[in-house]
Write a protein that holds these residues in place. Structure first.
Motif, PDB file in Angstrom:
ATOM      1  N   ALA A  75       9.862 -12.070   3.155  1.00 38.17           N
ATOM      2  CA  ALA A  75      10.307 -11.170   4.227  1.00 38.17           C
ATOM      3  C   ALA A  75       9.776  -9.760   3.984  1.00 38.17           C
ATOM      4  O   ALA A  75       9.228  -9.120   4.896  1.00 38.17           O
ATOM      5  CB  ALA A  75      11.832 -11.152   4.304  1.00 38.17           C
ATOM      6  N   TYR A  76       9.930  -9.267   2.755  1.00 36.18           N
ATOM      7  CA  TYR A  76       9.391  -7.941   2.427  1.00 36.18           C
ATOM      8  C   TYR A  76       7.869  -7.923   2.562  1.00 36.18           C
ATOM      9  O   TYR A  76       7.291  -6.941   3.050  1.00 36.18           O
ATOM     10  CB  TYR A  76       9.787  -7.553   0.995  1.00 36.18           C
ATOM     11  N   PRO A  81       3.129  -5.447   4.349  1.00 36.37           N
ATOM     12  CA  PRO A  81       2.006  -6.169   3.735  1.00 36.37           C
ATOM     13  C   PRO A  81       1.159  -5.271   2.831  1.00 36.37           C
ATOM     14  O   PRO A  81       0.939  -4.092   3.140  1.00 36.37           O
ATOM     15  CB  PRO A  81       1.197  -6.643   4.943  1.00 36.37           C
ATOM     16  N   GLY A  82       0.737  -5.826   1.721  1.00 36.68           N
ATOM     17  CA  GLY A  82      -0.120  -5.087   0.801  1.00 36.68           C
ATOM     18  C   GLY A  82       0.614  -4.104  -0.079  1.00 36.68           C
ATOM     19  O   GLY A  82      -0.005  -3.386  -0.862  1.00 36.68           O
ATOM     20  N   LYS A  83       1.937  -4.049   0.027  1.00 39.01           N
ATOM     21  CA  LYS A  83       2.729  -3.129  -0.772  1.00 39.01           C
ATOM     22  C   LYS A  83       3.618  -3.907  -1.745  1.00 39.01           C
ATOM     23  O   LYS A  83       3.750  -5.118  -1.642  1.00 39.01           O
ATOM     24  CB  LYS A  83       3.570  -2.218   0.131  1.00 39.01           C
ATOM     25  N   LYS A  84       4.219  -3.188  -2.668  1.00 40.82           N
ATOM     26  CA  LYS A  84       4.982  -3.832  -3.744  1.00 40.82           C
ATOM     27  C   LYS A  84       6.464  -4.000  -3.431  1.00 40.82           C
ATOM     28  O   LYS A  84       7.245  -4.359  -4.318  1.00 40.82           O
ATOM     29  CB  LYS A  84       4.834  -3.016  -5.039  1.00 40.82           C
ATOM     30  N   TRP A  85       6.864  -3.801  -2.201  1.00 39.95           N
ATOM     31  CA  TRP A  85       8.284  -3.883  -1.871  1.00 39.95           C
ATOM     32  C   TRP A  85       8.844  -5.291  -2.063  1.00 39.95           C
ATOM     33  O   TRP A  85      10.058  -5.470  -2.190  1.00 39.95           O
ATOM     34  CB  TRP A  85       8.518  -3.419  -0.429  1.00 39.95           C
ATOM     35  N   TYR A  86       7.964  -6.287  -2.070  1.00 37.37           N
ATOM     36  CA  TYR A  86       8.451  -7.663  -2.229  1.00 37.37           C
ATOM     37  C   TYR A  86       9.113  -7.897  -3.584  1.00 37.37           C
ATOM     38  O   TYR A  86       9.861  -8.866  -3.760  1.00 37.37           O
ATOM     39  CB  TYR A  86       7.325  -8.666  -2.007  1.00 37.37           C
ATOM     40  N   TYR A  87       8.870  -6.998  -4.554  1.00 39.20           N
ATOM     41  CA  TYR A  87       9.561  -7.125  -5.836  1.00 39.20           C
ATOM     42  C   TYR A  87      11.077  -7.027  -5.653  1.00 39.20           C
ATOM     43  O   TYR A  87      11.845  -7.562  -6.460  1.00 39.20           O
ATOM     44  CB  TYR A  87       9.080  -6.054  -6.818  1.00 39.20           C
ATOM     45  N   ALA A 384      18.322   0.168   1.995  1.00 34.23           N
ATOM     46  CA  ALA A 384      18.487   1.354   2.834  1.00 34.23           C
ATOM     47  C   ALA A 384      17.174   2.127   2.977  1.00 34.23           C
ATOM     48  O   ALA A 384      16.778   2.514   4.093  1.00 34.23           O
ATOM     49  CB  ALA A 384      19.573   2.259   2.248  1.00 34.23           C
ATOM     50  N   ILE A 385      16.487   2.350   1.863  1.00 28.02           N
ATOM     51  CA  ILE A 385      15.230   3.100   1.908  1.00 28.02           C
ATOM     52  C   ILE A 385      14.155   2.319   2.655  1.00 28.02           C
ATOM     53  O   ILE A 385      13.384   2.882   3.449  1.00 28.02           O
ATOM     54  CB  ILE A 385      14.747   3.437   0.474  1.00 28.02           C
ATOM     55  N   PHE A 386      14.101   1.004   2.438  1.00 27.68           N
ATOM     56  CA  PHE A 386      13.087   0.179   3.093  1.00 27.68           C
ATOM     57  C   PHE A 386      13.248   0.220   4.612  1.00 27.68           C
ATOM     58  O   PHE A 386      12.281   0.457   5.345  1.00 27.68           O
ATOM     59  CB  PHE A 386      13.174  -1.264   2.593  1.00 27.68           C
ATOM     60  N   CYS A 387      14.477   0.001   5.083  1.00 28.23           N
ATOM     61  CA  CYS A 387      14.711   0.001   6.530  1.00 28.23           C
ATOM     62  C   CYS A 387      14.650   1.409   7.115  1.00 28.23           C
ATOM     63  O   CYS A 387      14.178   1.607   8.240  1.00 28.23           O
ATOM     64  CB  CYS A 387      16.061  -0.632   6.847  1.00 28.23           C
ATOM     65  N   GLY A 388      15.124   2.376   6.345  1.00 33.71           N
ATOM     66  CA  GLY A 388      15.163   3.742   6.863  1.00 33.71           C
ATOM     67  C   GLY A 388      13.818   4.430   6.909  1.00 33.71           C
ATOM     68  O   GLY A 388      13.528   5.187   7.847  1.00 33.71           O
ATOM     69  N   TYR A 389      12.963   4.147   5.921  1.00 32.53           N
ATOM     70  CA  TYR A 389      11.748   4.948   5.789  1.00 32.53           C
ATOM     71  C   TYR A 389      10.443   4.144   5.681  1.00 32.53           C
ATOM     72  O   TYR A 389       9.366   4.695   5.925  1.00 32.53           O
ATOM     73  CB  TYR A 389      11.864   5.844   4.552  1.00 32.53           C
ATOM     74  N   VAL A 390      10.506   2.879   5.322  1.00 37.49           N
ATOM     75  CA  VAL A 390       9.277   2.093   5.148  1.00 37.49           C
ATOM     76  C   VAL A 390       9.000   1.251   6.388  1.00 37.49           C
ATOM     77  O   VAL A 390       8.001   1.448   7.078  1.00 37.49           O
ATOM     78  CB  VAL A 390       9.370   1.199   3.891  1.00 37.49           C
TER      79      VAL A 390
END
Length: 432
Positions: A75-76, A81-87, A384-390
């Motif tokens: 999902a992350y 895509p191409g970023k490390k948020w999936y960790y 919160a940071i992912f949905c708010g800013y990413v």
């Protein structure tokens, strides 16, 4: 890979989500912290925090899975895509595996007390005998592990049936039963002489007990009562198949149900404790020492004891099957395992953690601190940071099918500003 199954209806999702979040915290901690931290003032603050922070955060977590129809890791990856948020998805997975593993002793205690209350083993015991009953069982690590494995076996049976015929069907059956049990015990407890003192303990405002620490306690209790960042809500969001579903509305129903569950738990427990003149406690002492003594002092105590521990186990069981299903769902999707293989892998890992937790009290306390104070807090902050800013609030709100302008503003303010600040406060408060 097997075709991904989903919920048959939004009601199925809501009941599973309630079962996932309800867990055991509402039954053995909430009533005590309410009375010790200002009564009605604490409850009002608790409700406000869940409305302002809890519902928006749960909406975000569900929406990440719902929008992508993927479990946490993928999902992350889909949304960033191409970023490390999936960790972060792996962090949620670790949170789920850990909490099912290290809480093994608690599940064993509850299961043991269900069996013992039905058999009458808790009846007519003196306070010292109740203490010995609990201590002797907990000292027998083989028995504790055996009861946990029996509980895990019941979890496996449910998960083997899949989503609709397994966890959804069980939740639709057990959650209403749990609330009926709570209502029966509440009505029975109100008939006891002196029960009103327990109600006063919960609801009379006492400003002298409401301090800055009370606010932090309230924030933490509300925050963790919702089961956020524990993988389940995100995975279950991916099981919702109606793309027009209003996710905020569903999250609100779950959160409001949990508020009522917490208050109902207080009304179920505290009037009995006060009517019997016993000392109010929390956690292990309240559930496994104080209440057995209280049930032995009231009319119909054996029946109420059976109902209470059965309800307690239902709350724990619906939570554990929810978390286990989330783990299986992620492993199946991410590693292309069959559900059976995913279930086997999950059970092996959980059992290993459980074995060490059961046999080492210090490890149990350490894992509890790591899970509660670090993994879950950081996980919620990331959401919160992912949905708010990413991914962005515009995308989040659109994906959640939120139409109401006021709710849109509520979501934006909460997720971008209030929630991150509240999470930072919770995290830093443990160091002061």
């Amino acid at each position: 890979m097997e075709k991904k199954e989903g919920f048959s209806s939004i009601l199925g999702f809501i009941l599973v989500a309630i079962g996932l979040a309800l867990g055991i915290g509402s039954l053995w901690r909430f009533p005590y912290v309410v009375g010790e931290n200002g009564g009605a003032i604490f409850i009002l603050m608790y409700i406000a925090i869940i409305l302002i922070i809890g519902i928006p955060l749960m909406t975000c977590e569900i929406t990440i899975g719902f929008a992508t129809q993927r479990t946490a890791v993928d999902a992350y990856k889909t949304l960033a895509p191409g970023k490390k948020w999936y960790y972060a998805g792996y962090l949620h997975l670790i949170a789920a595996i850990l909490i099912l593993g290290y809480t093994a002793p608690i599940y064993s205690w509850i299961f043991k007390y269900v069996v013992s209350s039905i058999a009458g083993d808790l009846s007519n015991l003196s306070p010292d005998e109740v203490q010995s009953f609990f201590s002797d069982f907990n000292a027998n690590k083989t028995s504790v592990m055996l009861f946990f494995m029996l509980n895990l076996l019941l979890n496996v049976v449910v998960i083997k049936f899949g989503i609709q015929k397994g966890i959804e069907r069980v939740s639709k059956f057990l959650i209403p039963i749990l609330f009926i049990i709570m209502l029966v015990i509440i009505l029975s407890s109100f008939r006891l002489e002196g029960a009103i003192e327990g109600v006063k303990f919960l609801f009379l405002p006492d400003f002298s007990k409401f301090t800055l620490d009370s606010m932090l306690t309230c924030l933490g209790q509300a925050f963790f009562a919702l089961g956020l960042a524990m993988l389940g809500s995100m995975v279950f969001g991916s099981y919702i198949k109606d793309k027009d579903e209003d996710i905020f509305k569903s999250a609100a129903v779950v959160c409001i149900a949990l508020i009522f569950a917490g208050i109902a738990a207080g009304l179920m427990i505290m009037p009995i404790v006060f009517a019997t003149g016993l000392e109010v406690a929390e956690g292990v002492a309240l559930s496994f020492l104080t209440l057995p003594n209280a049930f032995n002092l009231i009319p119909g105590g054996r029946i109420l004891s059976m109902l209470f521990y059965l309800g307690f186990y239902i709350a724990a069981f619906t939570s554990s099957i929810g978390i286990l299903e989330a783990i299986v769902g992620l492993l199946t999707e991410k590693y292309k395992f069959s559900r059976n293989k995913s279930l086997t892998v999950a059970i092996v890992i959980i059992s290993i953690i459980a074995f060490f937790s059961v046999n080492n009290d210090a490890l149990f306390n350490l894992l509890d601190k790591i899970e509660s104070n670090y993994i879950l807090v950081i996980g919620c902050f990331i959401i919160a940071i992912f949905c708010g800013y990413v991914w962005g609030m515009d995308n989040t709100i659109k994906a959640a099918n939120i139409k109401n302008p006021l709710i849109k503003k509520w979501m934006i303010v909460s997720i971008k500003y209030i929630s991150p600040l509240a999470i930072i406060i919770i995290f830093l408060s443990q160091f002061f």
